[in-house]
Design a protein around this motif. Structure first.
Motif, PDB file in Angstrom:
ATOM      1  N   ALA A 180       0.832  -1.203   0.000  1.00 42.40           N
ATOM      2  CA  ALA A 180       0.000   0.000   0.000  1.00 42.40           C
ATOM      3  C   ALA A 180       0.865   1.251   0.000  1.00 42.40           C
ATOM      4  CB  ALA A 180      -0.928  -0.005   1.218  1.00 42.40           C
ATOM      5  N   PHE A 181       1.987   1.194   0.705  1.00 38.89           N
ATOM      6  CA  PHE A 181       2.856   2.370   0.737  1.00 38.89           C
ATOM      7  C   PHE A 181       3.741   2.474  -0.497  1.00 38.89           C
ATOM      8  CE2 PHE A 181       1.359   3.032   4.956  1.00 38.89           C
ATOM      9  CZ  PHE A 181       1.459   4.407   5.101  1.00 38.89           C
ATOM     10  N   VAL A 182       3.930   1.382  -1.213  1.00 35.66           N
ATOM     11  CA  VAL A 182       4.573   1.483  -2.530  1.00 35.66           C
ATOM     12  C   VAL A 182       3.659   2.276  -3.471  1.00 35.66           C
ATOM     13  CG1 VAL A 182       5.327   0.186  -4.562  1.00 35.66           C
ATOM     14  CG2 VAL A 182       5.947  -0.618  -2.276  1.00 35.66           C
ATOM     15  N   ILE A 183       2.358   1.955  -3.441  1.00 40.90           N
ATOM     16  CA  ILE A 183       1.377   2.687  -4.254  1.00 40.90           C
ATOM     17  C   ILE A 183       1.354   4.162  -3.835  1.00 40.90           C
ATOM     18  CG2 ILE A 183      -1.065   2.888  -4.860  1.00 40.90           C
ATOM     19  CD1 ILE A 183      -1.272  -0.162  -4.274  1.00 40.90           C
ATOM     20  N   TYR A 184       1.370   4.392  -2.542  1.00 43.10           N
ATOM     21  CA  TYR A 184       1.376   5.749  -1.992  1.00 43.10           C
ATOM     22  C   TYR A 184       2.577   6.543  -2.517  1.00 43.10           C
ATOM     23  CZ  TYR A 184       1.855   9.260   1.804  1.00 43.10           C
ATOM     24  OH  TYR A 184       2.005  10.412   2.543  1.00 43.10           O
ATOM     25  N   THR A 185       3.747   5.893  -2.553  1.00 42.59           N
ATOM     26  CA  THR A 185       4.953   6.546  -3.060  1.00 42.59           C
ATOM     27  C   THR A 185       4.761   6.979  -4.502  1.00 42.59           C
ATOM     28  OG1 THR A 185       6.353   5.211  -1.613  1.00 42.59           O
ATOM     29  CG2 THR A 185       7.430   6.251  -3.472  1.00 42.59           C
ATOM     30  N   GLY A 186       4.218   6.092  -5.322  1.00 40.75           N
ATOM     31  CA  GLY A 186       4.005   6.415  -6.729  1.00 40.75           C
ATOM     32  C   GLY A 186       3.038   7.568  -6.929  1.00 40.75           C
ATOM     33  N   LEU A 187       1.977   7.586  -6.132  1.00 39.55           N
ATOM     34  CA  LEU A 187       0.989   8.666  -6.244  1.00 39.55           C
ATOM     35  C   LEU A 187       1.621  10.016  -5.927  1.00 39.55           C
ATOM     36  CD1 LEU A 187      -2.135   6.994  -4.571  1.00 39.55           C
ATOM     37  CD2 LEU A 187      -1.941   7.727  -6.963  1.00 39.55           C
ATOM     38  N   LEU A 188       2.373  10.095  -4.836  1.00 41.78           N
ATOM     39  CA  LEU A 188       2.997  11.370  -4.476  1.00 41.78           C
ATOM     40  C   LEU A 188       4.087  11.752  -5.470  1.00 41.78           C
ATOM     41  CD1 LEU A 188       3.248  11.451  -0.580  1.00 41.78           C
ATOM     42  CD2 LEU A 188       1.451  12.248  -2.086  1.00 41.78           C
ATOM     43  N   SER A 189       4.729  10.755  -6.064  1.00 43.53           N
ATOM     44  CA  SER A 189       5.734  11.040  -7.088  1.00 43.53           C
ATOM     45  C   SER A 189       5.096  11.778  -8.261  1.00 43.53           C
ATOM     46  CB  SER A 189       6.371   9.727  -7.564  1.00 43.53           C
ATOM     47  OG  SER A 189       7.374   9.983  -8.504  1.00 43.53           O
ATOM     48  N   ILE A 190       3.970  11.293  -8.736  1.00 40.16           N
ATOM     49  CA  ILE A 190       3.275  11.952  -9.848  1.00 40.16           C
ATOM     50  C   ILE A 190       2.766  13.335  -9.438  1.00 40.16           C
ATOM     51  CG2 ILE A 190       1.234  11.841 -11.331  1.00 40.16           C
ATOM     52  CD1 ILE A 190       1.660   8.870 -11.583  1.00 40.16           C
ATOM     53  N   LEU A 191       2.294  13.446  -8.201  1.00 36.94           N
ATOM     54  CA  LEU A 191       1.770  14.736  -7.732  1.00 36.94           C
ATOM     55  C   LEU A 191       2.856  15.808  -7.633  1.00 36.94           C
ATOM     56  CD1 LEU A 191      -0.767  13.628  -4.967  1.00 36.94           C
ATOM     57  CD2 LEU A 191      -1.288  14.668  -7.181  1.00 36.94           C
ATOM     58  N   THR A 192       4.122  15.392  -7.628  1.00 36.10           N
ATOM     59  CA  THR A 192       5.214  16.368  -7.573  1.00 36.10           C
ATOM     60  C   THR A 192       5.146  17.348  -8.741  1.00 36.10           C
ATOM     61  OG1 THR A 192       6.629  14.704  -6.516  1.00 36.10           O
ATOM     62  CG2 THR A 192       7.733  16.639  -7.411  1.00 36.10           C
ATOM     63  N   ILE A 193       4.663  16.881  -9.898  1.00 36.02           N
ATOM     64  CA  ILE A 193       4.674  17.742 -11.098  1.00 36.02           C
ATOM     65  C   ILE A 193       3.659  18.875 -11.007  1.00 36.02           C
ATOM     66  CG2 ILE A 193       5.435  15.783 -12.496  1.00 36.02           C
ATOM     67  CD1 ILE A 193       2.638  15.716 -13.748  1.00 36.02           C
ATOM     68  N   VAL A 194       2.705  18.807 -10.076  1.00 37.53           N
ATOM     69  CA  VAL A 194       1.722  19.890  -9.960  1.00 37.53           C
ATOM     70  C   VAL A 194       2.155  20.953  -8.956  1.00 37.53           C
ATOM     71  CG1 VAL A 194      -0.127  18.295 -10.554  1.00 37.53           C
ATOM     72  CG2 VAL A 194       0.309  18.822  -8.145  1.00 37.53           C
ATOM     73  N   CYS A 195       3.269  20.723  -8.281  1.00 39.17           N
ATOM     74  CA  CYS A 195       3.769  21.725  -7.332  1.00 39.17           C
ATOM     75  C   CYS A 195       4.200  22.984  -8.072  1.00 39.17           C
ATOM     76  CB  CYS A 195       4.933  21.164  -6.523  1.00 39.17           C
ATOM     77  SG  CYS A 195       4.473  19.819  -5.410  1.00 39.17           S
ATOM     78  N   LYS A 196       3.871  24.136  -7.496  1.00 42.14           N
ATOM     79  CA  LYS A 196       4.150  25.416  -8.155  1.00 42.14           C
ATOM     80  C   LYS A 196       5.219  26.241  -7.436  1.00 42.14           C
ATOM     81  CE  LYS A 196       0.882  24.710 -11.196  1.00 42.14           C
ATOM     82  NZ  LYS A 196       1.237  24.364 -12.601  1.00 42.14           N
ATOM     83  N   ASP A 197       5.371  26.024  -6.136  1.00 43.33           N
ATOM     84  CA  ASP A 197       6.304  26.865  -5.389  1.00 43.33           C
ATOM     85  C   ASP A 197       6.845  26.124  -4.170  1.00 43.33           C
ATOM     86  OD1 ASP A 197       4.186  26.885  -3.561  1.00 43.33           O
ATOM     87  OD2 ASP A 197       3.425  28.819  -4.285  1.00 43.33           O
ATOM     88  N   PHE A 198       7.588  26.842  -3.355  1.00 41.71           N
ATOM     89  CA  PHE A 198       8.238  26.284  -2.175  1.00 41.71           C
ATOM     90  C   PHE A 198       7.226  25.673  -1.203  1.00 41.71           C
ATOM     91  CE2 PHE A 198       9.923  27.153   2.191  1.00 41.71           C
ATOM     92  CZ  PHE A 198      10.953  26.227   2.176  1.00 41.71           C
ATOM     93  N   SER A 199       6.100  26.327  -0.978  1.00 42.44           N
ATOM     94  CA  SER A 199       5.093  25.828  -0.040  1.00 42.44           C
ATOM     95  C   SER A 199       4.512  24.498  -0.512  1.00 42.44           C
ATOM     96  CB  SER A 199       3.961  26.852   0.113  1.00 42.44           C
ATOM     97  OG  SER A 199       4.450  28.064   0.631  1.00 42.44           O
ATOM     98  N   ASP A 200       4.227  24.409  -1.815  1.00 40.32           N
ATOM     99  CA  ASP A 200       3.668  23.170  -2.362  1.00 40.32           C
ATOM    100  C   ASP A 200       4.621  21.997  -2.171  1.00 40.32           C
ATOM    101  OD1 ASP A 200       1.474  24.588  -3.182  1.00 40.32           O
ATOM    102  OD2 ASP A 200       1.995  24.614  -5.312  1.00 40.32           O
ATOM    103  N   ILE A 201       5.864  22.194  -2.552  1.00 41.63           N
ATOM    104  CA  ILE A 201       6.818  21.082  -2.503  1.00 41.63           C
ATOM    105  C   ILE A 201       7.125  20.689  -1.060  1.00 41.63           C
ATOM    106  CG2 ILE A 201       8.971  22.425  -2.547  1.00 41.63           C
ATOM    107  CD1 ILE A 201       8.266  19.163  -4.481  1.00 41.63           C
ATOM    108  N   MET A 202       7.109  21.659  -0.142  1.00 48.28           N
ATOM    109  CA  MET A 202       7.350  21.342   1.271  1.00 48.28           C
ATOM    110  C   MET A 202       6.238  20.457   1.819  1.00 48.28           C
ATOM    111  SD  MET A 202      10.165  22.529   2.649  1.00 48.28           S
ATOM    112  CE  MET A 202       9.837  22.844   4.375  1.00 48.28           C
ATOM    113  N   ALA A 203       4.993  20.791   1.506  1.00 41.37           N
ATOM    114  CA  ALA A 203       3.871  19.989   1.998  1.00 41.37           C
ATOM    115  C   ALA A 203       3.914  18.583   1.421  1.00 41.37           C
ATOM    116  CB  ALA A 203       2.553  20.672   1.635  1.00 41.37           C
ATOM    117  N   LEU A 204       4.145  18.468   0.114  1.00 40.17           N
ATOM    118  CA  LEU A 204       4.159  17.157  -0.520  1.00 40.17           C
ATOM    119  C   LEU A 204       5.322  16.310  -0.009  1.00 40.17           C
ATOM    120  CD1 LEU A 204       3.282  16.132  -4.044  1.00 40.17           C
ATOM    121  CD2 LEU A 204       5.560  15.511  -3.243  1.00 40.17           C
TER     122      LEU A 204
END
Length: 558
Positions: A180-204
């Motif tokens: 389940a956490f392997v899947i979780y890792t992949g999901l957050l990996s893809i979500l990295t591309i939607v980060c726009k600034d320092f605050s976004d990437i820090m939260a993710l």
């Protein structure tokens, strides 16, 4: 638990080992010529009393409370016999199913986690504005403090998540929890591309840190399926998956940054799209394949399941107990093992995180281009992977020399950091050689994992110990990137090299002290083990969730 309560035969059991109260040795049974110390006649009774249940072990087993899930399974199958060939077949089946799942999980998981340093080289830092300029000695210098913080924040997420996640995992299937956490890792990996600034990437990145739960899960899973002497090689092989994942990730990174299309202006995004998609796909498949325990393994026959469980009695570390015990938490907190293994955990993660975040920058400081920075880091990863596999093989060949093997693999790392610190910046070949040999410390990680799998018993204690080790490791991982200062690039980041060098030396000292601790702990229990060696293979002891300190015949491997 009342001391007058005896072990009753489980309902439906075909046979049972002798009750513990009946096999307590008397002074007459013990030969003083073979004992280093007089055994404690009450040791086994005290171990029986250590089980936290109000009535009996059998009742606790029936209710799924306080003893190992495998207890009833083991004692009901106590009359099952098998040959060496049958056990080899069972081990081969386990190796063929469980080992690849752990290995590939490490490959895809680490492919994702290592990508951040390379993404930084190919636009992530500029796109998310993770830099600033400052004046140093009257000249403009690059300030990468925001990047360092974003690289480190995942470690704080890991620290925040370890205890609650491992406490929750105790009530579920460890294998499926891992997937389940392997899947979780992949999901957050893809979500990295939607980060726009320092605050976004820090939260993710903070929540990305929760995925480090897969490391202690892998250690616990190892102790559920393999004998103690079999563990180092298997640990070495699946941990090598993390190094292979780094190699695979670097290859993907290099190719992804050449792609055009939607992310031509930000090639780092292709890295996360590709790696994240593969990780999610594997995680979903593995979730439906990974068996919960040896007792429910779909690839074993009924007799083979009994063999898979019964052969682990000599480990004395159990399989899984679905009850959290506060007294085991206290024992874990006071156990010297935790502090001593924690030193290396901190040191390893410190050096690993620093290399992951700044390795490409370090190589470019030798005078190489950015693309060369990726290519020339690959041999360092290959050295790390080779060190893990060789360390695992040596650990299986010499199971009582694990600490010595760990110390042996740290020594070249000390030399490598000295080279990176002291050699002239113009001598690029020597600096590369120093970088490559500095990664042999990965070999010691295999031995640390096998010590955690083989020397920590009691399910709550095991969970707490592994969670704390990962917590300390992530504090090291958080600290590592901060030892690399952007204004020291021209000098080869000396603060980083000195810091890693000091921590590796501290690790050598901690391992030496740990060996002395294990030696004296084994000496205390040697008399009873030698007087009645059958106790080390008794499910009445192995599967009632005793800790390594409570178990009167526990033998530490060192």
């Amino acid at each position: 638990m009342d001391s007058s309560i005896a072990y009753e035969k489980p309902v439906g059991a075909r046979s049972r080992e002798k009750p513990l109260a009946d096999i307590t040795p008397t002074p007459a049974d013990l030969s003083p010529t073979t004992m280093t110390e007089k055994p404690d006649n009450n040791a086994i009774e005290q171990a029986r009393l250590a089980v936290d249940d109000a009535e009996s072990i059998d009742k606790a087993a029936a209710q799924g409370r306080g003893v190992d899930d495998a207890f009833r399974f083991a004692v009901d199958g106590s009359d099952v016999t098998w040959t060496e060939a049958e056990e080899r077949k069972v081990r081969w089946k386990i190796d063929a199913v469980i080992l690849p799942l752990l290995f590939i999980s490490a490959v895809v998981g680490y492919s994702d986690s290592q990508a951040y340093g390379f993404a930084a080289l190919f636009g992530l830092v500029t796109d998310l504005k993770l830099y600033a300029f400052k004046v140093v000695n009257g000249q403009a210098a690059l300030d990468l403090s925001k990047y360092s913080l974003s690289a480190s924040i995942a470690n704080l997420g890991a620290v925040a998540g370890q205890y609650p996640l491992l406490a929750a995992a105790q009530y579920f299937s460890y294998g499926k929890f891992n997937c389940a956490f392997v899947i979780y890792t992949g999901l957050l990996s893809i979500l990295t591309i939607v980060c726009k600034d320092f605050s976004d990437i820090m939260a993710l990145r903070f929540f990305y840190g929760f995925a480090t739960i897969t490391q202690p899960l892998a250690i616990i899973i190892t102790s559920m399926w393999w004998k103690t002497r079999e563990q180092p090689l298997r640990v070495g092989l699946f941990i090598a998956g993390s190094a292979l994942g780094q190699l695979v990730g670097q290859g993907v990174d290099l190719g992804a940054t050449s792609l055009k299309g939607a992310y031509a202006a930000s090639p780092w995004k292709w890295i996360y799209v590709i790696l994240g998609s593969v990780t999610i796909g594997f995680g979903i498949i593995a979730f439906f394949i990974f068996p919960a325990t040896p007792m429910t393994a779909w690839f074993l026959t009924q007799k083979e399941k009994v063999i898979a469980v019964r052969r682990l009695t000599t480990n004395n570390t159990g399989i899984q107990t679905r009850k959290f015990k506060l007294k085991q938490l206290k024992e874990a907190a006071l156990d010297p093992q935790l502090a001593l293994l924690g030193v290396y955990a901190f040191a390893f993660a410190f050096a690993n995180a620093a290399l992951g975040a700044f390795g490409p920058f370090l190589i470019t400081s030798f005078g190489y281009s950015k693309r060369h920075g990726i290519a020339l880091l690959m041999p360092a990863t290959a050295v790390a992977m080779t060190s893990m596999i060789v360390s695992g093989a040596l650990g299986s060949m010499y199971p009582r020399r694990r600490i010595a093997i760990a110390m042996l693999f740290i020594l070249p790392s000390i030399a490598g950091n000295c080279i990176l610190w002291k050699v002239e910046r113009t001598n690029a070949p020597a600096l590369l050689a120093g970088l490559y040999i500095s990664t042999t410390f990965y070999g010691a990680l295999v031995q640390q994992f096998s010590l955690l799998a083989g020397n920590v018993a009691g399910h709550t204690k095991k969970s707490v110990t592994n969670a704390t080790i990962v917590l300390l490791a992530n504090l090291g991982g958080f600290s590592g990137p901060w030892s690399y200062h952007g204004d020291e690039a021209a000098q080869g980041y000396p603060t980083g090299q000195i810091s890693a060098l000091c921590l590796m030396c501290a690790s050598e000292a901690a391992f030496a002290i740990l060996w002395v601790y294990y030696y004296y702990q084994n000496k205390k229990k040697a008399a009873l083990r030698e007087a009645q060696p059958e106790l080390t293979n008794d499910p009445n002891i192995s599967f009632i969730d005793l800790t390594d300190k409570e178990n009167p015949v526990f033998d530490y491997v060192c």
